[in-house]
Write an enzyme that holds these catalytic residues in place. Structure first.
Site, short mmCIF file in Angstrom:
data_model
loop_
_atom_site.label_atom_id
_atom_site.label_comp_id
_atom_site.label_asym_id
_atom_site.label_seq_id
_atom_site.Cartn_x
_atom_site.Cartn_y
_atom_site.Cartn_z
N CYS A 65 -48.86 28.40 -32.49
CA CYS A 65 -50.02 27.68 -31.96
C CYS A 65 -50.02 26.30 -32.59
O CYS A 65 -49.95 26.17 -33.81
CB CYS A 65 -51.32 28.42 -32.30
SG CYS A 65 -52.79 27.50 -31.82
N ARG A 106 -46.11 30.54 -21.95
CA ARG A 106 -47.23 29.68 -22.33
C ARG A 106 -47.34 29.61 -23.86
O ARG A 106 -47.00 28.59 -24.47
CB ARG A 106 -48.54 30.21 -21.69
CG ARG A 106 -49.72 29.23 -21.77
CD ARG A 106 -50.41 29.20 -23.10
NE ARG A 106 -50.89 30.51 -23.55
CZ ARG A 106 -51.36 30.74 -24.76
NH1 ARG A 106 -51.41 29.77 -25.66
NH2 ARG A 106 -51.76 31.96 -25.13
N ASP A 107 -47.75 30.68 -24.48
CA ASP A 107 -47.95 30.68 -25.94
C ASP A 107 -46.63 30.36 -26.64
O ASP A 107 -46.60 29.67 -27.66
CB ASP A 107 -48.45 32.06 -26.38
CG ASP A 107 -49.17 32.04 -27.71
OD1 ASP A 107 -49.08 31.03 -28.42
OD2 ASP A 107 -49.80 33.04 -28.07
N HIS A 123 -53.45 40.61 -29.52
CA HIS A 123 -52.56 39.43 -29.41
C HIS A 123 -52.15 39.09 -30.84
O HIS A 123 -52.83 38.36 -31.55
CB HIS A 123 -53.37 38.32 -28.75
CG HIS A 123 -52.67 37.01 -28.58
ND1 HIS A 123 -52.15 36.60 -27.36
CD2 HIS A 123 -52.44 35.99 -29.42
CE1 HIS A 123 -51.63 35.40 -27.48
NE2 HIS A 123 -51.80 34.99 -28.73
N HIS A 129 -49.75 37.55 -33.51
CA HIS A 129 -48.65 36.69 -33.93
C HIS A 129 -47.99 37.36 -35.15
O HIS A 129 -48.64 38.11 -35.88
CB HIS A 129 -49.16 35.28 -34.25
CG HIS A 129 -49.45 34.48 -33.00
ND1 HIS A 129 -48.59 33.55 -32.50
CD2 HIS A 129 -50.49 34.53 -32.14
CE1 HIS A 129 -49.08 33.03 -31.39
NE2 HIS A 129 -50.26 33.60 -31.14
P1 HMG Z 1 -62.06 17.04 -24.59
O1 HMG Z 1 -62.98 17.56 -25.59
O2 HMG Z 1 -62.56 16.88 -23.21
O3 HMG Z 1 -61.71 15.68 -25.02
O4 HMG Z 1 -60.71 17.93 -24.55
P2 HMG Z 1 -60.51 15.06 -25.79
O5 HMG Z 1 -61.06 13.89 -26.54
O6 HMG Z 1 -59.78 16.09 -26.60
O7 HMG Z 1 -59.63 14.54 -24.63
C1 HMG Z 1 -60.14 13.78 -23.58
C2 HMG Z 1 -58.98 13.53 -22.68
O8 HMG Z 1 -58.45 14.80 -22.32
C3 HMG Z 1 -59.41 12.85 -21.40
O9 HMG Z 1 -58.29 12.08 -20.96
C4 HMG Z 1 -59.60 14.02 -20.48
O10 HMG Z 1 -59.42 13.65 -19.14
C5 HMG Z 1 -58.51 14.94 -20.93
P3 HMG Z 1 -58.17 10.51 -21.30
O11 HMG Z 1 -59.37 9.90 -20.68
O12 HMG Z 1 -58.15 10.38 -22.81
O13 HMG Z 1 -56.86 10.11 -20.68
N1 HMG Z 1 -58.76 16.34 -20.62
C6 HMG Z 1 -57.87 17.13 -20.00
N2 HMG Z 1 -56.62 16.89 -19.53
C7 HMG Z 1 -55.99 17.92 -18.94
N3 HMG Z 1 -56.53 19.14 -18.79
C8 HMG Z 1 -57.76 19.40 -19.24
C9 HMG Z 1 -58.49 18.37 -19.87
N4 HMG Z 1 -59.70 18.30 -20.42
C10 HMG Z 1 -59.86 17.06 -20.89
N5 HMG Z 1 -58.27 20.62 -19.10
C11 HMG Z 1 -59.51 19.94 -24.56
C12 HMG Z 1 -60.79 19.24 -24.85
C13 HMG Z 1 -59.75 21.41 -24.83
C14 HMG Z 1 -59.13 19.75 -23.14
C15 HMG Z 1 -58.38 19.41 -25.42
O14 HMG Z 1 -58.81 19.42 -26.73
C16 HMG Z 1 -57.16 20.27 -25.28
O15 HMG Z 1 -56.50 20.30 -24.25
N6 HMG Z 1 -56.79 20.96 -26.35
C17 HMG Z 1 -55.61 21.82 -26.34
C18 HMG Z 1 -55.99 23.22 -26.62
C19 HMG Z 1 -54.76 24.11 -26.51
O16 HMG Z 1 -54.06 24.12 -25.52
N7 HMG Z 1 -54.52 24.92 -27.57
C20 HMG Z 1 -53.43 25.85 -27.57
C21 HMG Z 1 -53.72 27.02 -26.68
S1 HMG Z 1 -54.87 28.17 -27.37
C22 HMG Z 1 -53.86 29.26 -28.25
O17 HMG Z 1 -52.67 29.07 -28.33
C23 HMG Z 1 -54.46 30.51 -28.82
C24 HMG Z 1 -54.15 31.76 -27.99
O18 HMG Z 1 -52.76 31.95 -27.87
C25 HMG Z 1 -54.77 32.99 -28.65
C26 HMG Z 1 -54.42 33.11 -30.14
O19 HMG Z 1 -53.25 33.08 -30.51
O20 HMG Z 1 -55.38 33.31 -30.89
C27 HMG Z 1 -54.74 31.66 -26.58
MG MG Z 2 -51.49 32.88 -29.36
#
Ligand code: HMG
Ligand code: MG
Length: 328
Positions: A248, A17-18, A215, A217
């Protein structure tokens, strides 16, 4: 010098995933599935397998439903999937209902700073906690476990230094909503061991150490040292990414988590049990890096692969150095 380390550490593999969410090279769904299955076969107790997030923002996770549907699971291994909001959880519930997928565990994520939270999930920290409370409640109603992440706990790409008090407040809120564990993310890998020690000391005053994880990086090369600083406080769960894959998408320049091979080599060398077969893990890391067309990011894996190559050409009289007491 005697370092305080737990007898056993739980290593949570986050590479599929990450790691893969930020790899430029695309992988087939079959290869993603094989990666998860091979990692579980290495003895890792948990393999984070995908994310139900927007494919517009994170295209590499778009086939998560298919991955989870076709994955052959090993008994005793957890396969958490990341969900950012109720829509993501709904996808997981739908998959469980229509295809009898035993999801079992979801991971929710928020951040210690407003700027990062806004960029990563388009909402404030308070709004994200409100969303995640609903997610945690609904996931637990399915009988699933919920893991939480606090991102940018040791530095934020947009705000710089981060207040440990903010990390503790957000972490405690995640525990309060029903997360069994909170993983503290050094998302951009800037933290140093003294800072990690101080942060975890503060966290351990608010949260049971058995419910904390690290966690780290490795962007600035501090991840192993940071892991040791955390272990000193009795926290015994660490996230890691095979071959050091990843980063990320919302933290420009950030590299992957500490490489799982490096972490396991260090822990085994200190007499700490992990249950992980390091040889097999090195094979898995080399295989996935070949599939991605990238070099292996683990120093341990590179050393072990070089030693194997030297042994293979031993006919030429080559002798590889083997660290004392090791036969990995
Ligand atoms: P939102 O605020 O609802 O709205 O999404 P948006 O304007 O960003 O997007 C809206 C569109 O997204 C709509 O579709 C929704 O249906 C769709 P459209 O009408 O435009 O076709 N949507 C989704 N689609 C699939 N799955 C969903 C979903 N929700 C809304 N769950 C949201 C907010 C969070 C979903 C969006 O901003 C997003 O997916 N962001 C990605 C966040 C992400 O994956 N970040 C990386 C992972 S976190 C990380 O890596 C850190 C970690 O490793 C720890 C660390 O290292 O610190 C965990
Ligand atoms: Mg991470």
């Amino acid at each position: 010098m005697s370092l305080r380390v737990p007898a056993r550490v739980r290593v949570v593999e986050v590479g599929p995933r990450d790691g893969l969410q930020n790899e430029p090279g695309a992988l087939s769904t079959d290869t993603r599935i094989e990666l998860i299955e091979r990692l579980a076969a290495c003895g890792l107790p948990a393999v984070e397998s995908g994310a139900f997030v927007s494919a517009r923002w994170v295209p590499r996770m778009a086939d998560t439903a298919e991955v989870l549907r076709r994955l052959v699971r090993r008994p005793g291994v957890d396969y958490p999937v990341l969900v950012p909001n109720p829509q993501g959880l709904e996808s997981a519930i739908e998959l469980a209902r229509t295809h009898a997928v035993p999801v079992g565990e979801v991971a929710v994520f928020t951040a210690a700073t407003e700027s990062f939270c806004l960029r990563n999930t388009h909402c404030t920290v308070a709004q994200s906690l409100e969303r995640l409370r609903a997610v945690a409640h609904a996931a637990r109603a399915q009988g699933w476990r919920v893991r939480g992440y606090v991102s940018v706990a040791l530095g934020c790409p947009y705000e710089g230094e981060v207040d440990p008090g903010a990390v503790a407040r957000v972490g405690a809120a995640l525990i309060d909503m029903g997360c069994y564990e909170v993983s503290i993310g050094d998302t951009i890998g800037v933290g140093t061991p003294g800072q990690v020690h101080r942060l975890f000391e503060a966290l351990c005053r608010e949260i049971d150490p058995a419910r904390l994880a690290g966690h780290f990086h490795d962007t600035w090369g501090q991840a192993l040292a940071n892991a040791l600083a955390m272990l000193d406080l009795g926290v015994a769960t660490l996230d890691a990414s095979v071959a050091g894959l990843g980063g990320c998408p919302y933290a420009p320049g950030a590299t992957g988590n500490v490489a799982t091979e490096d972490l396991v080599y260090m822990l085994h060398g200190m007499g700490v049990e992990t249950g992980v077969d390091l040889d097999r893990l090195v094979d898995t890391g080399a295989w996935i890096c070949e599939a991605l067309g990238r070099p292996v990011g683990s120093r341990t894996a590179r050393a072990m692969l070089a030693r194997r190559a030297a042994r293979a050409s031993d006919a030429d009289g080559a002798r590889a150095f083997v660290p004392a007491g090791k036969d990995a």
